[in-house]
Design an enzyme around this catalytic site. Structure first.
Site, PDB file in Angstrom:
ATOM      1  CG  ASN A 234      -1.895  -1.157   1.198  1.00 42.02           C
ATOM      2  OD1 ASN A 234      -2.359  -1.569   0.143  1.00 42.02           O
ATOM      3  ND2 ASN A 234      -2.216  -1.705   2.362  1.00 42.02           N
TER       4      ASN A 234
ATOM      5  CE  LYS B  59      -3.583  -4.140  -1.730  1.00 44.77           C
ATOM      6  NZ  LYS B  59      -3.693  -4.077  -0.250  1.00 44.77           N
TER       7      LYS B  59
ATOM      8  CD  GLU C 252      -7.229  -5.414   0.718  1.00 43.27           C
ATOM      9  OE1 GLU C 252      -7.778  -6.303   1.385  1.00 43.27           O
ATOM     10  OE2 GLU C 252      -6.066  -5.032   0.919  1.00 43.27           O
TER      11      GLU C 252
ATOM     12  NE  ARG D 187       0.930  -8.087  -2.711  1.00 40.56           N
ATOM     13  CZ  ARG D 187      -0.084  -7.931  -1.882  1.00 40.56           C
ATOM     14  NH1 ARG D 187      -0.998  -7.006  -2.093  1.00 40.56           N
ATOM     15  NH2 ARG D 187      -0.222  -8.713  -0.836  1.00 40.56           N
TER      16      ARG D 187
ATOM     17  NE  ARG E 104     -10.788 -11.893  -0.094  1.00 38.37           N
ATOM     18  CZ  ARG E 104     -10.431 -11.221   0.993  1.00 38.37           C
ATOM     19  NH1 ARG E 104     -11.359 -10.732   1.782  1.00 38.37           N
ATOM     20  NH2 ARG E 104      -9.161 -11.033   1.294  1.00 38.37           N
TER      21      ARG E 104
ATOM     22  CG  ASP F 220      -5.766 -11.989   3.171  1.00 38.05           C
ATOM     23  OD1 ASP F 220      -4.555 -12.039   2.949  1.00 38.05           O
ATOM     24  OD2 ASP F 220      -6.306 -11.030   3.758  1.00 38.05           O
TER      25      ASP F 220
ATOM     26  CD  GLU G  11       2.068 -11.342  -1.123  1.00 38.81           C
ATOM     27  OE1 GLU G  11       1.585 -10.729  -0.153  1.00 38.81           O
ATOM     28  OE2 GLU G  11       1.849 -11.014  -2.306  1.00 38.81           O
TER      29      GLU G  11
ATOM     30  CD  GLU H 202      -3.167  -9.985   7.785  1.00 43.25           C
ATOM     31  OE1 GLU H 202      -4.279  -9.473   7.532  1.00 43.25           O
ATOM     32  OE2 GLU H 202      -2.278 -10.144   6.915  1.00 43.25           O
TER      33      GLU H 202
ATOM     34  CG  HIS I 201     -11.297 -14.148   6.224  1.00 42.89           C
ATOM     35  ND1 HIS I 201     -11.340 -13.082   7.089  1.00 42.89           N
ATOM     36  CD2 HIS I 201     -10.514 -13.768   5.181  1.00 42.89           C
ATOM     37  CE1 HIS I 201     -10.611 -12.085   6.583  1.00 42.89           C
ATOM     38  NE2 HIS I 201     -10.088 -12.475   5.438  1.00 42.89           N
TER      39      HIS I 201
ATOM     40  CD1 TRP J 120     -13.282  -7.312   3.072  1.00 46.90           C
ATOM     41  CD2 TRP J 120     -13.786  -5.186   3.524  1.00 46.90           C
ATOM     42  NE1 TRP J 120     -12.506  -6.527   2.248  1.00 46.90           N
ATOM     43  CE2 TRP J 120     -12.794  -5.215   2.491  1.00 46.90           C
ATOM     44  CE3 TRP J 120     -14.247  -3.954   3.964  1.00 46.90           C
ATOM     45  CZ2 TRP J 120     -12.279  -4.054   1.926  1.00 46.90           C
ATOM     46  CZ3 TRP J 120     -13.732  -2.792   3.394  1.00 46.90           C
ATOM     47  CH2 TRP J 120     -12.756  -2.839   2.394  1.00 46.90           C
TER      48      TRP J 120
END
Length: 669
Positions: free
Chosen positions: A180, A257, A261, A294, A305, A334, A356, A362, A490, A512
């Site tokens: 980002n 990226k 998002e 990416r 997703r 993710d 990746e 996280e 998730h 989300w």
């Protein structure tokens, strides 16, 4: 330029700062070299300080056999009294020196030493999600190493220590800033700062890369837009790349990226990923730079997703320039504690694809939980894509061997910060180490890597080594058990991804929320990705698609990833699905408690400071495991209306109290 110290810092308290580099520092070994250079001098110094045997000869040789090992490969031949390290390039001698020292520190030196090594991947790169204000997105070990406010005048000794640690495990590249990305990283003042880091890293064989903001031509250059088909835009990029290479001749390239998002990208102008990536690739091509583009993209209108990256990138396979490589997260969603591999691995055959991986935890308890991730990555790399029949593993699909690509790479999102022990948790160092070792040789086992790391970092005493290694090897599966077993995924709390919040249902986007992924109802639970559901199974090759499509043949660990099943669905061992979930959660809790016992028993065999630090983290982990178990089972029980099996420990929380817990942190990456 001011140097604020020497990189070999002596700490009065054992704080983990030395990582796995704990060999003798004044051995006084006899080391000769047939050439001199900053890189060879480092190799020579490391051996002089650390080698406890006889003479070592560093030999740079331009033979056909050594050239076949590439610039990073090496050969070691001899015995403990005299040994030769040979390579066709300086980097190979450096890696050979570290390899010989590793053999010594792990007890692998034999009377007849014969070693020949070359890395599996050309580019073995850390991705730092570090911001210019020194915060680290998904960082759990303090602020960023990079003191942008002090550079280029003041240079921290940790920069060279960082380079040394990476070189010792074969990492040869680094992306300094967050995907980002702030456009400011490309300003002249910041490029001067980047140059200083590149100069420090270069003797250790490490190239610098930068994440870029796709709107930089408009924001920094004052152009009307950043449309890749606007002739002024590629011209701006060409001039910027020229400016970078004038300062940093061996600059590696860009990580991008785009259109993900909220990040800008070519789709903002009706263009494609190919248009954006190829524009940048053309600017970098004269300097042999590359673009890592990416594939972490997902649209709000896609009902699943997990299908998005495949759907968006497969149509462009073969259209990217040859210095573009597509960077794909290991799983299709993710960085979850467990996911099947992304179907892009194996499917995208005309374009190089790189994995990746996320070293920073996280979704695995941050720096509080012990989770040895080599087992996850080994599982991923050895997964068979069946793209060219049996044996077409993810590793072979990405190392260049399966599809004959000349460009190969693997990346890991770094877990490094300014904490004394670098990674927040002493055992999190093992994940940095394991990434480097697997990037060098993806055929290494997690057990072998753990054995090396424990011996080099803590102790070779079997009373410590054996139980602690087992704890490490069991740890990631324990996290899966107490967080999201049987393919659940998730269901983390809003924003921070630390604790559980399976009831979370209100967000700016449906994907989300947590309920989007588990879809629990009074009838069933799980995400239907079969041919009767989203048909995500169709993105895999046979026989995987058929195996995943049938609950009777789908591996239990992916069951609720691919299937929406009734609570009384009969598992392979005869349990109902509800009972199986309960037993998995309980097992995770018991495993976390067992880690405490193992560590407490081993405490007398190591230093007090690291013992207490890890002990305190294991207490948190065991408590968190109960939190996860109670939150998930009590919530899902409101749908299943079934009792928790009576031989399982009773919940100690109330669901309503758990729902009141709030932790506020930043969004994903």
């Amino acid at each position: 330029m001011l140097m604020s110290g020497n990189y070999r810092i002596i700490h009065p308290v054992e704080d983990g700062h030395q990582l796995w580099l704990r060999g003798e520092t004044a051995a006084g070994a006899k080391v000769t070299a047939n050439k001199k250079s900053p890189t060879i001098n480092i190799a020579k110094e490391e051996l002089e300080n650390g080698w406890k045997g006889g003479e070592v000869r560093l030999r740079l040789q331009n033979s056909k056999e050594l050239r076949a090992l590439g610039r990073d490969g090496f050969r070691i031949a001899g015995n403990s009294q005299q040994v030769d390290i040979m390579a066709s390039a300086e980097q190979g001698l450096l890696y050979g020196a570290y390899h010989l020292l590793r053999m010594q520190e792990t007890g692998k030196i034999t009377e007849n030493i014969q070693v020949e090594e070359k890395p599996a991947f050309d580019i073995r790169i850390l991705n730092h999600w570090d911001n210019l204000n020194r915060t680290v997105e998904r960082g759990y070990a303090g602020y960023s190493l990079w003191r942008w406010d002090q550079l280029p005048e003041v240079v921290s000794p940790r920069y060279e220590a960082y380079a040394r640690a990476n070189a010792s495990i074969g990492i040869n590249a680094t992306v300094l800033n967050n995907v980002n990305a702030s456009p400011d990283i490309l300003k002249a003042e910041y490029l001067q700062k980047v140059k200083v880091l590149a100069d420090i890293f270069r003797p250790y064989g490490i190239k610098v890369y930068l994440s870029i903001n796709f709107s930089s031509p408009k924001i920094l250059g004052g152009l009307e837009d950043s449309d890749p088909l606007n002739p002024a835009v590629p011209l701006w990029w060409k001039e910027k790349v020229k400016e970078i290479y004038k300062l940093i001749p061996d600059f590696g390239g860009f990580l991008v990226k785009a259109n993900s998002e909220g990040q800008p990208g070519p789709q903002d102008y009706g263009r494609t990923h190919v248009d954006g990536a190829n524009m940048l690739a053309d600017a970098l091509k004269p300097y042999k730079g590359i673009v890592m583009w990416r594939a972490f993209v997902y649209a709000p209108d896609e009902p699943d997703r997990a299908k998005q990256a495949y759907a968006e990138f497969m149509p462009f396979d073969g259209e990217f320039r040859d210095n573009v490589i597509i960077q794909v997260k290991n799983g299709p969603v993710d960085f979850q504690p467990r996911e099947p591999f992304s179907p892009l691995f194996g499917a995208m055959q005309k374009t190089p694809v790189m994995a990746e991986l996320q070293i920073t935890q996280e979704y695995l308890g941050f720096s509080n939980h012990l989770a040895y991730l080599s087992t996850m990555w080994e599982e991923f790399l050895k997964s068979d894509t069946y793209s060219k029949g049996e044996g077409s593993t993810v590793a072979k699909a990405t190392d260049g061997s399966l599809f004959n690509h000349s460009l190969s790479a693997i990346s890991g999102v770094a877990n490094i910060g300014v904490d004394d022990n670098w990674c927040g948790h002493h055992f999190a160092q093992a994940n940095w180490y394991a990434f480097g070792r697997l990037a060098w040789n993806h055929e290494l086992t997690s057990e072998a890597i753990a054995d090396e790391w424990i011996r080099m970092t803590f102790s070779s005493d079997p009373e410590f080594l054996v139980p602690v290694k087992k704890m490490m090897l069991d740890s990631r599966e324990a996290v899966v058990n107490y967080m999201m077993p049987l393919g659940l995924h998730h269901i983390f709390a809003e924003g921070h991804h630390y604790g559980p919040q399976p009831w979370y249902s209100q967000a700016a986007r449906e994907d989300w929320t947590c309920v989007y992924y588990h879809k629990a109802s009074k009838e069933a639970i799980g995400f239907d990705r079969t041919t009767k559901g989203s048909n995500a199974v169709a993105q895999y090759f046979s026989p995987l698609r058929e195996q995943f499509n049938n609950p009777a043949t789908c591996p239990d660990e992916y069951l609720l990833w691919f299937h929406h099943l009734p609570w009384d669905f009969k598992m392979k061992d005869g349990k109902t699905l509800w009972d199986a979930l309960c037993y998995k959660y309980d097992k995770g809790v018991q495993q976390a408690r067992e880690f405490q016992k193992i560590w407490d028993k081993a405490g007398s065999l190591i230093d007090e400071h690291r013992f207490q630090h890890v002990q305190s983290r294991l207490k948190i982990q065991a408590s968190d495991a109960v939190w996860w178990k109670d939150a998930c089972l009590l919530y899902f029980q409101t749908f299943s209306n079934k009792p928790i099996p009576y031989d399982i420990e009773r919940p100690v929380h109330e669901l309503n109290d758990l729902k009141k817990i709030r932790l506020n942190m930043r969004h994903t990456n």
